[in-house]
Each structure stands twice: as C-alpha cells, then as structure tokens.
Write a protein that holds these residues in place. Structure first.
Motif, PDB file in Angstrom:
ATOM      1  N   PHE A  29       3.752  85.934  47.201  1.00  0.00           N
ATOM      2  CA  PHE A  29       3.658  87.390  47.315  1.00  0.00           C
ATOM      3  C   PHE A  29       3.000  88.026  46.090  1.00  0.00           C
ATOM      4  O   PHE A  29       2.537  89.161  46.141  1.00  0.00           O
ATOM      5  CB  PHE A  29       5.056  87.986  47.516  1.00  0.00           C
ATOM      6  N   VAL A  30       2.955  87.292  44.994  1.00  0.00           N
ATOM      7  CA  VAL A  30       2.340  87.814  43.766  1.00  0.00           C
ATOM      8  C   VAL A  30       0.851  87.494  43.704  1.00  0.00           C
ATOM      9  O   VAL A  30       0.164  87.894  42.759  1.00  0.00           O
ATOM     10  CB  VAL A  30       3.049  87.249  42.518  1.00  0.00           C
ATOM     11  N   ASN A  31       0.358  86.765  44.692  1.00  0.00           N
ATOM     12  CA  ASN A  31      -1.071  86.444  44.750  1.00  0.00           C
ATOM     13  C   ASN A  31      -1.828  87.669  45.266  1.00  0.00           C
ATOM     14  O   ASN A  31      -1.719  88.043  46.434  1.00  0.00           O
ATOM     15  CB  ASN A  31      -1.289  85.249  45.681  1.00  0.00           C
ATOM     16  N   ARG A  32      -2.614  88.295  44.395  1.00  0.00           N
ATOM     17  CA  ARG A  32      -3.242  89.576  44.741  1.00  0.00           C
ATOM     18  C   ARG A  32      -4.236  89.473  45.889  1.00  0.00           C
ATOM     19  O   ARG A  32      -4.296  90.351  46.749  1.00  0.00           O
ATOM     20  CB  ARG A  32      -3.942  90.162  43.504  1.00  0.00           C
ATOM     21  N   SER A  33      -5.032  88.429  45.888  1.00  0.00           N
ATOM     22  CA  SER A  33      -6.044  88.297  46.939  1.00  0.00           C
ATOM     23  C   SER A  33      -5.392  88.110  48.308  1.00  0.00           C
ATOM     24  O   SER A  33      -5.814  88.703  49.307  1.00  0.00           O
ATOM     25  CB  SER A  33      -6.983  87.122  46.635  1.00  0.00           C
ATOM     26  N   LEU A  34      -4.325  87.281  48.371  1.00  0.00           N
ATOM     27  CA  LEU A  34      -3.609  87.078  49.633  1.00  0.00           C
ATOM     28  C   LEU A  34      -2.851  88.329  50.042  1.00  0.00           C
ATOM     29  O   LEU A  34      -2.784  88.677  51.230  1.00  0.00           O
ATOM     30  CB  LEU A  34      -2.629  85.900  49.504  1.00  0.00           C
TER      31      LEU A  34
END
Length: 284
Positions: A29-34
């Motif tokens: 959830f902390v992956n900005r692109s995803l």
C-alpha cells in the motif's frame, strides 16, 4: 445537481474501495506507483457504478414507487427525464473510455470491468427477478471489484480474501432483503422486488446467519494461517459482524453504507479492525 447526485449515489461508491484490498493485504500500500494506478481504477469503477445506478433506477422506476424511500428518487418524482439521463450516461461512458485509453490498465483489469458492467446490466434487466441467484449476483459484483483490484496492480488474490468478501457481501445483500420484507410487508415487498415472492423471514434469517458464520470461520482460518498478531483482528471482526446482525434485526440493514456511518459502535469497530491489520502488516 442534487438530483443528479441522488441518481448517481456517490455515497455508495465507497464499495469500490475494495479495489485497494489486494494492495493493502499484500503489504504494497506504500508503493506510490501501484497506489496511483489502483486509485485511477477505483475512479473508473465509481463511474461504472454510477452508470449502473442510472440504468437500474430507470428500469425500476415503477416498482420503486412502492418503497417509502426509493419513491423519492429522481425518475419516480420526474425531476430527471430519460433524455437527460441518457445524455449523462453517454458522458460517463465517454470518460470511462478516455481513462482506459490514457492509463496503462492491464487487459485483465479491463476484462473485469467489462464483466462488472455486464453483470450489473444483467442484474437490472433480468437476474434480480430470480430467487437466490439475484443475491449471488450482487455478491459476485463485490468479488469482481476485488479481482479487478488485484489485476490493476498485478497482485494475486488470496483465496481467503476471495471467500471472505463473497460471504460478507452475501450477508449484506440478504440483510437488505430482510429489512425490506419487514418494513414493507409481504405484499408491498413483492411489488417492489419480484424476487421477494420466493423468500420468507425464516428462510432469509437462516441464510443471513449462515453467511455471517461462514464469514467468521473463513476469516479466522486466514488469521490462524498468518499467525502472529493477525489473530487479534478476529475480535473486532466478530464484534462487527454480530453488531451488524443486531442492527439488521432492528430493521436498519437496508443500506449497509448508511448503517456503517450512522452507528458509532459499528464504525469504531471497523476502524479498530483496520488499525490492527495496518499495524500487523506494515509495522517494521
């Protein structure tokens, strides 16, 4: 604008946040692109949901007049004409197509989106008249959201997540029919929803408790499998389910979104549940 808002029912779009669940449970959830591409996917599903509500309300405008709340919808009151609704639907469909063209959605996500469109249209036109199958259709709409959420960020869906969402969606759908049958009485309930002719309070209550029990069992198995502190999330999950059953028994289960935000205990329990999971999944 108020009439258009009532027609599109944006408060119901919160259901589309289910697209975030695969990302959340996978720890990404902390992956900005995803997070970004999933957010765009949620936006597209919100537009698609709005489109589905327009079609559903137009088809149901005569039956909705037998419901004390739904009879105030724009089509029933005549505040929005069919021509205006058709133009609005065209605009929404155009925005959906533009989003699909502009953003790099995986083909699998687009397939799930189309499947959701076909399911909602089929439900409005025919499936909602078939006993039991109409409840399964609504529940599968929730599952398609989860599958689309996994597809948009290329994350495999857990079997536990799939089953938990399906059975809790079944539970929510049954609660709505239970409340209608209690509020409207058998005669008016059938006039409002044809499938009600095949249900009784005893049967719906049995289905309701069964789905609630299975939901708890499935989620508990997920928690046991993952061990650690995840097991403690079963406590707020159990309380939340039993609280929802209690509220439905009081006749407050017709709209799960309104029920969630109008009941402080249910809302607080949901927040505690999410907080516990967030700590377990993301605490270093």
């Amino acid at each position: 604008m108020k009439n258009y808002s009532v027609l599109l029912r944006p408060y119901q779009w919160i259901k589309n946040l289910l697209l975030f669940s695969p990302l959340f449970f996978s720890g990404n959830f902390v992956n900005r692109s995803l997070l970004y591409i999933t957010g765009i996917g949620v936006f597209v599903f919100c537009l698609t949901s709005g489109l589905g509500y327009i079609v559903n309300d137009w088809i149901d405008k005569e039956n909705d007049r037998f419901h004390p709340i739904k009879r105030h919808r724009p089509f029933c009151r005549g505040t929005i004409t069919g021509l205006k609704a058709f133009f609005l639907s065209g605009c929404i469909l155009l925005i959906i197509i533009i989003c699909i063209r502009l953003f790099p959605f995986p083909l699998e996500f687009i397939c799930y989106l189309l499947a959701y469109m076909i399911l909602t249209a089929s439900y409005s036109l025919y499936l909602k008249q078939i006993v039991i199958l109409e409840i399964f259709s609504v529940a599968f709409g929730f599952v398609l959201r989860v599958l689309a959420g996994g597809a948009v960020c290329n994350i495999e869906i857990s079997n536990w997540l799939f089953l938990t969402v399906f059975f809790i969606a079944m539970m929510i759908s049954i609660a709505k029919r239970l409340t209608e049958l209690k509020e409207l009485g058998e005669k008016n309930a059938i006039l409002h929803r044809k499938s009600q002719i095949g249900y009784s309070l005893t049967y719906l209550n049995s289905m309701f408790w069964t789905c609630g029990s299975v939901t708890l069992v499935v989620y508990s198995l997920y928690a046991v499998e993952h061990g650690s502190l995840v097991i403690y999330s079963v406590l707020p999950a159990s309380y939340g389910i039993f609280r929802f059953i209690y509220l439905t028994d009081l006749g407050r289960g017709s709209d799960p979104i309104k029920t969630l935000f109008s009941d402080k205990q249910l809302l607080l329990t949901t927040l505690i549940f999410l907080f516990v999971l967030t700590l377990v999944i993301y605490w270093p």
